[in-house]
Design an enzyme around this catalytic site. Structure first.
Site, PDB file in Angstrom:
ATOM      1  N   ASP A  43       5.568   0.518  11.958  1.00  0.00           N
ATOM      2  CA  ASP A  43       4.290  -0.036  11.501  1.00  0.00           C
ATOM      3  C   ASP A  43       4.079  -1.490  11.941  1.00  0.00           C
ATOM      4  O   ASP A  43       3.023  -2.066  11.672  1.00  0.00           O
ATOM      5  CB  ASP A  43       4.182   0.063   9.973  1.00  0.00           C
ATOM      6  CG  ASP A  43       3.874   1.490   9.522  1.00  0.00           C
ATOM      7  OD1 ASP A  43       3.601   2.343  10.375  1.00  0.00           O
ATOM      8  OD2 ASP A  43       3.915   1.735   8.295  1.00  0.00           O
ATOM      9  N   ARG A  58       2.458  14.769  13.479  1.00  0.00           N
ATOM     10  CA  ARG A  58       2.859  14.476  12.109  1.00  0.00           C
ATOM     11  C   ARG A  58       2.896  15.704  11.197  1.00  0.00           C
ATOM     12  O   ARG A  58       2.123  15.827  10.249  1.00  0.00           O
ATOM     13  CB  ARG A  58       1.949  13.407  11.512  1.00  0.00           C
ATOM     14  CG  ARG A  58       1.972  12.143  12.323  1.00  0.00           C
ATOM     15  CD  ARG A  58       1.204  11.029  11.681  1.00  0.00           C
ATOM     16  NE  ARG A  58       1.941  10.366  10.633  1.00  0.00           N
ATOM     17  CZ  ARG A  58       1.505   9.281  10.000  1.00  0.00           C
ATOM     18  NH1 ARG A  58       0.350   8.767  10.313  1.00  0.00           N
ATOM     19  NH2 ARG A  58       2.234   8.716   9.065  1.00  0.00           N
ATOM     20  N   LYS A  88       0.824  -1.211   0.000  1.00  0.00           N
ATOM     21  CA  LYS A  88       0.000   0.000   0.000  1.00  0.00           C
ATOM     22  C   LYS A  88       0.855   1.256   0.000  1.00  0.00           C
ATOM     23  O   LYS A  88       0.613   2.193  -0.762  1.00  0.00           O
ATOM     24  CB  LYS A  88      -0.909  -0.013   1.245  1.00  0.00           C
ATOM     25  CG  LYS A  88      -1.543   1.314   1.562  1.00  0.00           C
ATOM     26  CD  LYS A  88      -2.302   1.287   2.870  1.00  0.00           C
ATOM     27  CE  LYS A  88      -1.496   1.613   4.085  1.00  0.00           C
ATOM     28  NZ  LYS A  88      -1.349   3.039   4.415  1.00  0.00           N
ATOM     29  N   ASN A  89       1.877   1.280   0.859  1.00  0.00           N
ATOM     30  CA  ASN A  89       2.647   2.513   1.012  1.00  0.00           C
ATOM     31  C   ASN A  89       3.565   2.804  -0.177  1.00  0.00           C
ATOM     32  O   ASN A  89       4.116   3.894  -0.257  1.00  0.00           O
ATOM     33  CB  ASN A  89       3.455   2.498   2.320  1.00  0.00           C
ATOM     34  CG  ASN A  89       2.556   2.776   3.524  1.00  0.00           C
ATOM     35  OD1 ASN A  89       1.378   3.109   3.352  1.00  0.00           O
ATOM     36  ND2 ASN A  89       3.100   2.654   4.723  1.00  0.00           N
ATOM     37  N   ARG A 126      -8.410   0.324   5.718  1.00  0.00           N
ATOM     38  CA  ARG A 126      -7.525   1.268   5.026  1.00  0.00           C
ATOM     39  C   ARG A 126      -6.317   0.545   4.436  1.00  0.00           C
ATOM     40  O   ARG A 126      -5.802   0.963   3.413  1.00  0.00           O
ATOM     41  CB  ARG A 126      -7.008   2.339   6.012  1.00  0.00           C
ATOM     42  CG  ARG A 126      -8.024   3.388   6.367  1.00  0.00           C
ATOM     43  CD  ARG A 126      -7.391   4.480   7.196  1.00  0.00           C
ATOM     44  NE  ARG A 126      -6.126   4.872   6.610  1.00  0.00           N
ATOM     45  CZ  ARG A 126      -5.106   5.386   7.280  1.00  0.00           C
ATOM     46  NH1 ARG A 126      -5.202   5.590   8.565  1.00  0.00           N
ATOM     47  NH2 ARG A 126      -4.004   5.719   6.669  1.00  0.00           N
ATOM     48  N   CYS A 134      -3.752   8.902  10.333  1.00  0.00           N
ATOM     49  CA  CYS A 134      -3.838   8.219  11.619  1.00  0.00           C
ATOM     50  C   CYS A 134      -3.628   9.200  12.766  1.00  0.00           C
ATOM     51  O   CYS A 134      -2.849  10.145  12.648  1.00  0.00           O
ATOM     52  CB  CYS A 134      -2.761   7.150  11.719  1.00  0.00           C
ATOM     53  SG  CYS A 134      -3.081   5.695  10.726  1.00  0.00           S
TER      54      CYS A 134
HETATM   55  C1  UD1 Z   1       5.233   6.767   6.361  1.00  0.00           C
HETATM   56  C2  UD1 Z   1       4.241   5.644   6.288  1.00  0.00           C
HETATM   57  C3  UD1 Z   1       3.813   5.213   7.681  1.00  0.00           C
HETATM   58  C4  UD1 Z   1       5.037   4.895   8.548  1.00  0.00           C
HETATM   59  C5  UD1 Z   1       6.022   6.047   8.512  1.00  0.00           C
HETATM   60  C6  UD1 Z   1       7.323   5.737   9.236  1.00  0.00           C
HETATM   61  C7  UD1 Z   1       3.028   6.050   4.234  1.00  0.00           C
HETATM   62  C8  UD1 Z   1       1.745   6.466   3.596  1.00  0.00           C
HETATM   63  N1  UD1 Z   1       3.070   6.083   5.562  1.00  0.00           N
HETATM   64  O1  UD1 Z   1       4.568   7.878   6.948  1.00  0.00           O
HETATM   65  O2  UD1 Z   1       2.982   4.075   7.563  1.00  0.00           O
HETATM   66  O3  UD1 Z   1       4.609   4.685   9.870  1.00  0.00           O
HETATM   67  O4  UD1 Z   1       6.355   6.380   7.149  1.00  0.00           O
HETATM   68  O5  UD1 Z   1       7.894   4.583   8.744  1.00  0.00           O
HETATM   69  O6  UD1 Z   1       3.970   5.661   3.580  1.00  0.00           O
HETATM   70  N2  UD1 Z   1       8.098  14.502  10.407  1.00  0.00           N
HETATM   71  C9  UD1 Z   1       8.309  15.829  10.705  1.00  0.00           C
HETATM   72  N3  UD1 Z   1       8.218  16.745   9.676  1.00  0.00           N
HETATM   73  C10 UD1 Z   1       7.937  16.379   8.386  1.00  0.00           C
HETATM   74  C11 UD1 Z   1       7.725  15.024   8.096  1.00  0.00           C
HETATM   75  C12 UD1 Z   1       7.816  14.088   9.129  1.00  0.00           C
HETATM   76  O7  UD1 Z   1       8.571  16.195  11.835  1.00  0.00           O
HETATM   77  O8  UD1 Z   1       7.876  17.262   7.526  1.00  0.00           O
HETATM   78  C13 UD1 Z   1       8.200  13.499  11.495  1.00  0.00           C
HETATM   79  C14 UD1 Z   1       6.902  12.745  11.737  1.00  0.00           C
HETATM   80  O9  UD1 Z   1       6.035  13.453  12.583  1.00  0.00           O
HETATM   81  C15 UD1 Z   1       7.433  11.468  12.381  1.00  0.00           C
HETATM   82  C16 UD1 Z   1       8.756  11.236  11.652  1.00  0.00           C
HETATM   83  O10 UD1 Z   1       9.118  12.507  11.094  1.00  0.00           O
HETATM   84  O11 UD1 Z   1       7.677  11.678  13.739  1.00  0.00           O
HETATM   85  C17 UD1 Z   1       8.729  10.195  10.561  1.00  0.00           C
HETATM   86  O12 UD1 Z   1       7.620  10.431   9.735  1.00  0.00           O
HETATM   87  P1  UD1 Z   1       7.611  10.055   8.181  1.00  0.00           P
HETATM   88  O13 UD1 Z   1       8.722   9.099   7.899  1.00  0.00           O
HETATM   89  O14 UD1 Z   1       7.540  11.298   7.378  1.00  0.00           O
HETATM   90  O15 UD1 Z   1       6.237   9.280   8.058  1.00  0.00           O
HETATM   91  P2  UD1 Z   1       5.206   9.327   6.866  1.00  0.00           P
HETATM   92  O16 UD1 Z   1       5.914   9.472   5.570  1.00  0.00           O
HETATM   93  O17 UD1 Z   1       4.116  10.262   7.188  1.00  0.00           O
END
Ligand code: UD1
Length: 415
Positions: free
Chosen positions: A304, A118, A18-19, A396, A113
Site C-alpha cells: 500500500d 483478488r 481505515k483498514n 475512499r 480496487c
Molecule cells: C488488505 C488491505 C489492502 C492491502 C492488502 C495487502 C484492507 C481492506 N485491505 O487487502 O489495502 O493492500 O491487505 O497488504 O485491509 N488472495 C488469494 N485468495 C484469497 C485471499 C487473498 O489468492 O482468498 C491473494 C490476493 O489476491 C493477493 C494476496 O493474496 O494477491 C494478498 O491479499 P490480502 O492480504 O488478502 O489482501 P486484502 O485483505 O484483500
C-alpha cells in the site's frame, strides 16, 4: 488540482487506520451489545460504504466526528448485496462474523480496487474447514453452518490479511480451538484482536504467524481506540521527503513503519521520533537518492506504499527497482506518472524508475486508492498544475487530504 513547488512545513494529524476500522465494524456483528470506537477515520467513502452495509443488515450505526457506536442486536437480513459490496472489498469481512453468530450468511463476491483478480478462495476454504457448507450462487457466497462452526487447524497457503481477519473473527464464536497458521501479521490484525479480546474473545498470538483462538459462547460490547493509519503516515512521510521541508506527523506509530522508514532513510532524509510524533525533514538542496524496494507481507515493505515510493523515485538521483509481489496488477500509476515526465519501464512485476530532474504538471487519471495519492504526491513537486481526475478513489481512504496538505503549505484544492 495541485500546483507544484512548495516545500511542506508544519504538522499533519494522523487519522485512525481505515483498514482496521473497517474490520472492527464487522466485529461488532459478533455481539448483540453496543461496540464503541474512538479515532474512527471520518468522511471516508470506504467507512460510509461499510456503514451503509451494516445499516442494510439492520445494525444501528451512530457516528459523531471520530466516534462511532454500532449495535447489531436486532438484524434484519443475513444477505450483503452486490450493490454495496462491489464498492469495497473490505465488505467481505462480514462473512465470518455473520456465519459465526447466526449460522448463515450470503455475501456478494467483492469488488474494490482494480489491482488484480483478488480472489477470496482462502476465506471460503478455511470456513469450510470449520464446518461451513458453502455454495457460490449467482455471484453470491452462500455459507451455512446450522450447528455452528467448530475449531480447526487452518494452514493458509498464502499470507492474506483479509482471510486471517475473517477467520479470526469467525473462530471467536466457534466450538473449540482454532489455529491459524501462516497468518498475516499486520498491526491492524493485532488491533482487531485487541478489540475482540475486549469483547470477551480468547485470542493468542496475533502479530505472529500463528494465531490461536479458543471459541466462547458469546461476546459482549466494548470500547476501543483505533490505532493510527500507518499507510497515511507513510504517504505524508514521502510527501515531506519529496517536497523538501519539515513535517511533524502527529499521533503516528513509528514501530509500524520499520520497513518503509528503513528504505526512506537510505534516500538521505532525516527521520526522528518525538513521543507519539514522527518528524521528517529534508534539506531541499540535498537530492534524494534512488533505492530499490520490494513489497512483502508485514513486517516487509507494504504494497500500500509502493505507488507513493515510486512517485518519489521519479525525482531521485539514479535508478531504483520497484518489485511488486503481492498484487499482479499494481502498476497502473506508471503510465500516468510517465505522462508527467517520469521515466519508468515495467517488466513483469518489476519497474525500473530512472530519476528525472523535474516532473511536469498534467491532467492524470486516478485508477485506485494508492495510485491516486501517488499522483497527488507527484503533483506536489511537478512544474505547473496537475489535475487528478476520479478523486473518488482518493476519498475512499484519505481523511481530509486537501485540508491536511493545504495546512502545511501545499497548493492544492478540490476542483
Ligand atoms: C488488505 C488491505 C489492502 C492491502 C492488502 C495487502 C484492507 C481492506 N485491505 O487487502 O489495502 O493492500 O491487505 O497488504 O485491509 N488472495 C488469494 N485468495 C484469497 C485471499 C487473498 O489468492 O482468498 C491473494 C490476493 O489476491 C493477493 C494476496 O493474496 O494477491 C494478498 O491479499 P490480502 O492480504 O488478502 O489482501 P486484502 O485483505 O484483500
Amino acid at each position: 488540482m495541485v500546483t507544484g513547488g512548495q516545500p511542506l512545513n508544519g504538522t499533519i494529524p494522523i487519522s485512525g487506520a481505515k483498514n482496521a476500522a473497517l474490520k472492527m465494524m464487522c466485529a461488532a456483528l459478533l455481539t448483540d451489545q453496543s461496540v464503541y470506537f474512538e479515532n474512527a477515520p471520518n468522511s471516508l467513502r470506504d467507512m460510509n460504504s461499510q456503514t451503509e452495509l451494516l445499516e442494510y443488515l439492520g445494525c444501528a450505526v451512530k457516528r459523531e466526528g471520530h466516534l462511532m457506536a454500532i449495535n447489531a442486536g436486532p438484524i434484519d437480513t443475513l444477505t450483503a448485496p452486490y450493490d454495496i459490496v462491489r464498492k469495497m472489498r473490505g465488505s467481505i469481512l462480514v462473512l465470518g462474523p455473520l456465519l459465526a453468530r447466526f449460522g448463515e450468511a450470503k455475501v456478494s463476491l467483492p469488488g474494490g480496487c482494480a489491482i488484480g483478480t483478488r480472489p477470496v478462495d482462502m476465506h471460503i476454504k478455511a470456513l469450510e474447514e470449520m464446518g461451513a457448507e458453502v455454495e457460490i450462487d449467482e455471484g453470491y457466497i452462500h455459507a451455512k453452518a446450522p450447528k455452528g462452526l467448530h475449531g480447526a487447524k487452518i494452514l493458509f497457503p498464502k499470507v492474506s490479511v483479509g482471510a486471517t481477519e475473517n477467520l479470526m473473527m469467525a473462530a471467536t464464536l466457534a466450538k473449540g480451538e482454532t489455529t491459524l497458521a501462516n497468518a498475516a501479521r499486520e498491526p491492524e490484525i493485532v488491533d482487531l484482536a485487541a478489540c475482540l479480546i475486549k469483547m470477551g474473545a480468547k485470542i493468542r498470538g496475533a502479530g505472529t504467524d500463528t494465531i490461536r483462538i479458543e471459541g466462547v459462547r458469546k461476546l459482549d460490547g466494548a470500547h476501543h481506540f483505533i490505532l493510527p493509519d500507518r499507510i497515511e503516515t507513510g504517504t505524508y512521510m514521502v510527501a515531506a521527503a519529496m517536497t523538501g521541508g519539515s513535517v511533524r506527523l502527529q499521533n503516528a506509530r513509528i514501530e509500524h513503519l520499520s520497513a518503509a522508514i528503513g528504505h526512506l532513510s537510505q534516500t538521505g532524509i532525516d527521520i526522528d521520533q518525538d513521543g507519539q510524533d514522527i518528524l521528517v525533514s529534508r534539506d531541499p538542496n540535498t537530492p534524494l537518492k534512488a533505492i530499490d524496494i520490494m513489497t512483502e507481507p508485514h513486517p516487509g515493505f507494504p504494497t500500500d506504499l509502493q505507488a507513493q515510493f515510486m512517485a518519489m523515485l521519479t525525482i531521485a538521483e539514479g535508478a531504483g527497482l520497484v518489485t511488486e509481489t503481492i498484487f499482479e496488477n499494481r502498476f497502473m500509476h506508471v503510465p500516468e506518472l510517465n505522462r508527467m515526465g517520469a521515466n519508468i519501464t515495467v517488466q513483469g512485476n518489476s519497474a525500473i524508475v530512472r530519476g528525472v530532474e523535474k516532473l511536469k504538471g498534467a491532467e492524470v487519471m486516478a485508477t485506485d486508492l494508492r495510485a491516486s495519492v501517488a499522483l497527488v504526491l507527484a503533483g506536489l513537486v511537478a512544474e505547473g498544475d496537475t489535475t487528478v481526475n476520479r478523486i473518488y478513489h482518493l476519498e475512499r481512504g484519505y481523511e481530509n487530504i486537501v485540508g491536511k496538505l493545504g495546512d502545511v503549505g501545499a497548493q492544492i484544492r478540490k476542483a
